[in-house]
Write a protein that holds these residues in place. Structure first.
Motif, short mmCIF file in Angstrom:
data_model
loop_
_atom_site.label_atom_id
_atom_site.label_comp_id
_atom_site.label_asym_id
_atom_site.label_seq_id
_atom_site.Cartn_x
_atom_site.Cartn_y
_atom_site.Cartn_z
N ALA A 54 2.42 5.83 -7.29
CA ALA A 54 1.40 6.64 -7.97
C ALA A 54 1.79 8.11 -7.94
CB ALA A 54 0.04 6.42 -7.31
N GLY A 82 2.63 1.43 -3.27
CA GLY A 82 1.64 1.76 -4.31
C GLY A 82 1.36 3.26 -4.33
N ALA A 83 1.15 3.84 -3.14
CA ALA A 83 0.85 5.27 -3.05
C ALA A 83 2.04 6.10 -3.52
CB ALA A 83 0.48 5.63 -1.62
N VAL A 135 -7.38 5.60 -1.84
CA VAL A 135 -6.41 6.68 -1.62
C VAL A 135 -5.33 6.63 -2.71
CG1 VAL A 135 -4.57 7.48 -0.08
CG2 VAL A 135 -6.83 6.94 0.85
N VAL A 136 -4.85 5.43 -3.01
CA VAL A 136 -3.84 5.29 -4.06
C VAL A 136 -4.43 5.75 -5.40
CG1 VAL A 136 -2.45 3.63 -5.36
CG2 VAL A 136 -2.59 3.45 -2.88
N ARG A 147 0.84 -1.21 0.00
CA ARG A 147 0.00 0.00 0.00
C ARG A 147 0.87 1.25 0.00
NH1 ARG A 147 -2.77 -1.05 5.43
NH2 ARG A 147 -0.59 -1.52 5.82
N VAL A 201 -4.31 9.48 -5.57
CA VAL A 201 -2.96 9.97 -5.85
C VAL A 201 -2.66 9.79 -7.34
CG1 VAL A 201 -0.50 9.65 -5.35
CG2 VAL A 201 -2.17 9.50 -3.49
N ARG A 202 -3.09 8.64 -7.87
CA ARG A 202 -2.87 8.39 -9.30
C ARG A 202 -3.64 9.40 -10.14
NH1 ARG A 202 -3.10 3.14 -9.30
NH2 ARG A 202 -0.83 3.09 -9.08
N ASP A 233 -7.52 2.23 1.64
CA ASP A 233 -6.15 2.27 1.11
C ASP A 233 -6.12 2.32 -0.43
OD1 ASP A 233 -4.75 2.19 3.57
OD2 ASP A 233 -5.03 0.02 3.69
#
Lengths: 142, 202
Positions: free
Chosen positions: A135, A131-132, B60-61, A128, B64-65, B57
């Motif tokens: 990104a 991944g964040a 949230v990703v 996670r 951001v993407r 989670d």
């Protein structure tokens, strides 16, 4: 916590307590092993300096404790990550930074990961977190 | 409007209403923002900059993407990182029914925003009433979950929500009731499946 769970009160190859200062428990030998490895990786004096720098870290201090003013000159975009089990730099501290950046109307993303690794969580392979971060990096113009 | 936006508005008809109410350049806070699609749309359509709050989670990703400002927080913990009146609009799009501390969150939204826009599925829609009459918990496009797996804990009808606003001392400035993407004016609490409200502190 995880370590305690992993080792519990396991003894190192003996049936009962020896009531000595030897490494009787598995956890003691694990910690000794890690400490010896650590001492080889890092210079002890450098480490002392780094921990002091951490202790003195207080960006608001030159601004009379006002973090909003401290961050006012910043023009960057921000990505903040915190880990719920990190007691060294707790999520509450990160949220103070979030609040100050919001007051300054900065571009900002904040992830708060419920991860068991404590302060070291950012060193672990957390999909996670990675991944964040990936990104975020992918959106940086090259 | 590009094909992406058209698909988005077809999937989320409340977004168009919200975008119409948000004035250009306004500061918005989107609570339970999912992958940030609404914030992105508001930025592109209204040049309204904003922040989203999301707990999941993966979502949230996705934010951001999508290059959307997102803060990972639990709405149930309140909005203490946001100052009084620091946003022009606080949005709660199809999230109200999943919140436990509904009253506390509504008060927090009214504290932080000049105006509050809330959308939610109408439990008073005739299909829901009919399914209950026939002895089953309603499942529909707006309420797609079986009772044992639904994240919805506080479902309400238009009348319920309006009573709630009265109790909170909240003024309803505007209301739009929709079904299948179309505005419903006849017996909205019976024929509308999705409600969008714009509220202010009285």
């Amino acid at each position: 916590m995880r370590r305690a769970k992993r080792f519990g009160r396991l003894l190192r190859g003996r049936a009962g307590y020896g009531f000595s200062f030897e490494a009787e428990f598995e956890i003691e030998s694990y910690l000794r092993y890690q400490a010896e490895k650590f001492a080889k990786y890092f210079d002890a004096n450098t480490y002392l300096l780094i921990t002091r720098a951490l202790d003195y870290f207080d960006p608001a201090r030159p601004y009379g404790g006002d973090l909003v003013r401290a961050l006012a000159p910043a023009q960057a975009r921000f990505f903040l990550a915190s880990f719920t089990t990190d007691w060294r730099f707790a999520p509450a501290r990160s949220r103070e930074i979030v609040r100050a950046l919001l007051d300054n109307r900065r571009i900002l993303s904040y992830v708060e990961l419920d991860a068991p690794g404590g302060h070291d969580a950012f060193l672990m392979d957390d999909p996670r977190y990675h991944g964040a971060l990936r990104a975020y990096f992918d959106n940086i113009e090259r | 409007m590009n094909a992406n936006d058209q698909a988005l508005l077809a999937a989320r008809p409340d977004f168009a209403a919200i975008a119409r109410w948000v004035s250009p350049g306004a500061r918005v806070l989107d609570l339970g923002c999912g992958d940030g699609a609404l914030l992105r749309y508001l930025w592109e359509a209204r040049q309204a900059p904003g922040y989203g709050v999301e707990i999941d989670d993966a979502e949230v990703v996705a934010c951001v993407r999508n290059d959307v400002n997102v803060l990972q927080m639990n709405l149930e913990d309140g909005l203490s990182v946001f100052r009084d009146g620091s946003f022009d609009y606080v949005l709660l799009s199809e999230t109200l029914q999943t919140i436990h501390g509904t009253e506390q969150l509504m008060r927090e939204m009214l504290r932080v925003g000049r105006e509050v826009i809330v959308s939610f599925p109408n439990f008073g829609h005739w299909q829901a009433r009919l399914q209950l009459l026939l002895g089953r918990m309603p499942v529909s496009e707006e309420l797609p979950y079986a009772w044992y797996e639904t994240p919805n804990v506080h479902l309400c009808t238009l009348t319920d929500f309006e009573d709630f606003c009265r109790r909170l001392g909240t003024r309803i400035e505007e209301r739009l009731v929709l079904h299948a993407g179309q505005a419903v004016s006849l017996l909205p609490n019976l024929f509308g499946s999705l409600a969008v409200y714009r509220c202010t502190r009285a």
